[in-house]
Design a protein around this motif. Structure first.
Motif, PDB file in Angstrom:
ATOM      1  N   ILE A 225     126.175  31.021 108.654  1.00  0.00           N
ATOM      2  CA  ILE A 225     125.136  29.987 108.590  1.00  0.00           C
ATOM      3  C   ILE A 225     124.876  29.469 109.998  1.00  0.00           C
ATOM      4  O   ILE A 225     125.821  29.208 110.755  1.00  0.00           O
ATOM      5  N   ASN A 226     123.600  29.341 110.349  1.00  0.00           N
ATOM      6  CA  ASN A 226     123.237  28.817 111.668  1.00  0.00           C
ATOM      7  C   ASN A 226     123.600  27.337 111.797  1.00  0.00           C
ATOM      8  O   ASN A 226     123.759  26.636 110.804  1.00  0.00           O
ATOM      9  N   SER A 227     123.692  26.860 113.026  1.00  0.00           N
ATOM     10  CA  SER A 227     124.089  25.477 113.261  1.00  0.00           C
ATOM     11  C   SER A 227     123.116  24.476 112.649  1.00  0.00           C
ATOM     12  O   SER A 227     123.529  23.427 112.157  1.00  0.00           O
ATOM     13  N   ASP A 228     121.821  24.828 112.670  1.00  0.00           N
ATOM     14  CA  ASP A 228     120.815  23.916 112.127  1.00  0.00           C
ATOM     15  C   ASP A 228     120.440  24.274 110.697  1.00  0.00           C
ATOM     16  O   ASP A 228     119.421  23.813 110.179  1.00  0.00           O
ATOM     17  N   ASP A 229     121.242  25.121 110.091  1.00  0.00           N
ATOM     18  CA  ASP A 229     121.034  25.569 108.711  1.00  0.00           C
ATOM     19  C   ASP A 229     119.686  26.292 108.542  1.00  0.00           C
ATOM     20  O   ASP A 229     119.180  26.404 107.421  1.00  0.00           O
ATOM     21  N   SER A 230     119.127  26.784 109.642  1.00  0.00           N
ATOM     22  CA  SER A 230     117.835  27.470 109.582  1.00  0.00           C
ATOM     23  C   SER A 230     117.946  28.846 108.961  1.00  0.00           C
ATOM     24  O   SER A 230     116.931  29.435 108.592  1.00  0.00           O
ATOM     25  N   GLY A 231     119.140  29.332 108.861  1.00  0.00           N
ATOM     26  CA  GLY A 231     119.291  30.664 108.282  1.00  0.00           C
ATOM     27  C   GLY A 231     120.690  30.874 107.751  1.00  0.00           C
ATOM     28  O   GLY A 231     121.665  30.358 108.302  1.00  0.00           O
ATOM     29  N   THR A 232     120.751  31.586 106.656  1.00  0.00           N
ATOM     30  CA  THR A 232     122.034  32.003 106.098  1.00  0.00           C
ATOM     31  C   THR A 232     121.985  33.509 105.891  1.00  0.00           C
ATOM     32  O   THR A 232     120.924  34.063 105.593  1.00  0.00           O
ATOM     33  N   PHE A 233     123.130  34.149 106.049  1.00  0.00           N
ATOM     34  CA  PHE A 233     123.177  35.601 106.002  1.00  0.00           C
ATOM     35  C   PHE A 233     124.366  36.031 105.166  1.00  0.00           C
ATOM     36  O   PHE A 233     125.427  35.411 105.216  1.00  0.00           O
ATOM     37  N   TYR A 234     124.160  37.116 104.428  1.00  0.00           N
ATOM     38  CA  TYR A 234     125.203  37.610 103.540  1.00  0.00           C
ATOM     39  C   TYR A 234     125.301  39.120 103.635  1.00  0.00           C
ATOM     40  O   TYR A 234     124.295  39.821 103.744  1.00  0.00           O
ATOM     41  N   GLU A 235     126.520  39.597 103.560  1.00  0.00           N
ATOM     42  CA  GLU A 235     126.703  41.032 103.429  1.00  0.00           C
ATOM     43  C   GLU A 235     126.312  41.436 102.001  1.00  0.00           C
ATOM     44  O   GLU A 235     126.391  40.645 101.056  1.00  0.00           O
ATOM     45  N   ASP A 236     125.896  42.676 101.860  1.00  0.00           N
ATOM     46  CA  ASP A 236     125.352  43.127 100.570  1.00  0.00           C
ATOM     47  C   ASP A 236     126.332  42.939  99.420  1.00  0.00           C
ATOM     48  O   ASP A 236     125.929  42.649  98.291  1.00  0.00           O
ATOM     49  N   PHE A 237     127.625  43.088  99.697  1.00  0.00           N
ATOM     50  CA  PHE A 237     128.585  43.073  98.599  1.00  0.00           C
ATOM     51  C   PHE A 237     128.830  41.668  98.035  1.00  0.00           C
ATOM     52  O   PHE A 237     129.527  41.527  97.030  1.00  0.00           O
ATOM     53  N   VAL A 238     128.252  40.624  98.655  1.00  0.00           N
ATOM     54  CA  VAL A 238     128.384  39.275  98.095  1.00  0.00           C
ATOM     55  C   VAL A 238     127.042  38.627  97.794  1.00  0.00           C
ATOM     56  O   VAL A 238     127.001  37.523  97.245  1.00  0.00           O
TER      57      VAL A 238
END
Length: 127
Positions: free
Chosen positions: A50-63
């Motif tokens: 998760i970015n510091s300003d919550d501008s983006g979240t990222f996930y690996e495919d398996f989750v």
């Protein structure tokens, strides 16, 4: 020296839920935070960021679709909500801060892109 502390691990049944927490000795407001995990006999792998300003979240495919990363600035805590847990989710889970620039998640979850790590919390998914 920055210290990250993970908590919330434990035993959960398949299909169950668990929420992991990551807090620190400093304010986390200015840092991207990632979650990694390491299963027995396997390499440590990235899970989410998760970015510091919550501008983006990222996930690996398996989750994707099962885990959610979020931040509570009032509590200086980043969470990893684990739903629909699978036995393959069994691992020690770590939170980490990326190297410069530390405010945004790196383009990849390579271990070499992260410089500060917690001690980990064990998650076991089993009936």
């Amino acid at each position: 020296q920055v210290q990250l502390v993970e908590s919330g691990g434990g035993l959960v049944q398949p299909g169950g839920s668990l929420r992991l927490s990551c807090t620190a000795s400093i304010t986390l407001d200015y840092y991207a935070i990632a979650w990694f995990r390491q299963a027995p006999g396997k390499e440590r792998e990235g899970v989410s960021c998760i970015n510091s300003d919550d501008s983006g979240t990222f996930y690996e495919d398996f989750v994707k679709g099962r885990f959610t990363i979020s931040r509570d600035k009032a509590k200086n805590t980043v969470y990893l909500q684990m739903n629909s847990a699978k036995p393959t989710d069994t691992a020690v889970y770590y939170c980490a801060i990326p190297l410069y620039p530390a405010t945004y998640c790196p383009s990849s979850m390579a271990l070499t892109k992260f410089g500060t790590w917690g001690q980990g919390t064990q998650v076991t998914v089993s009936s």
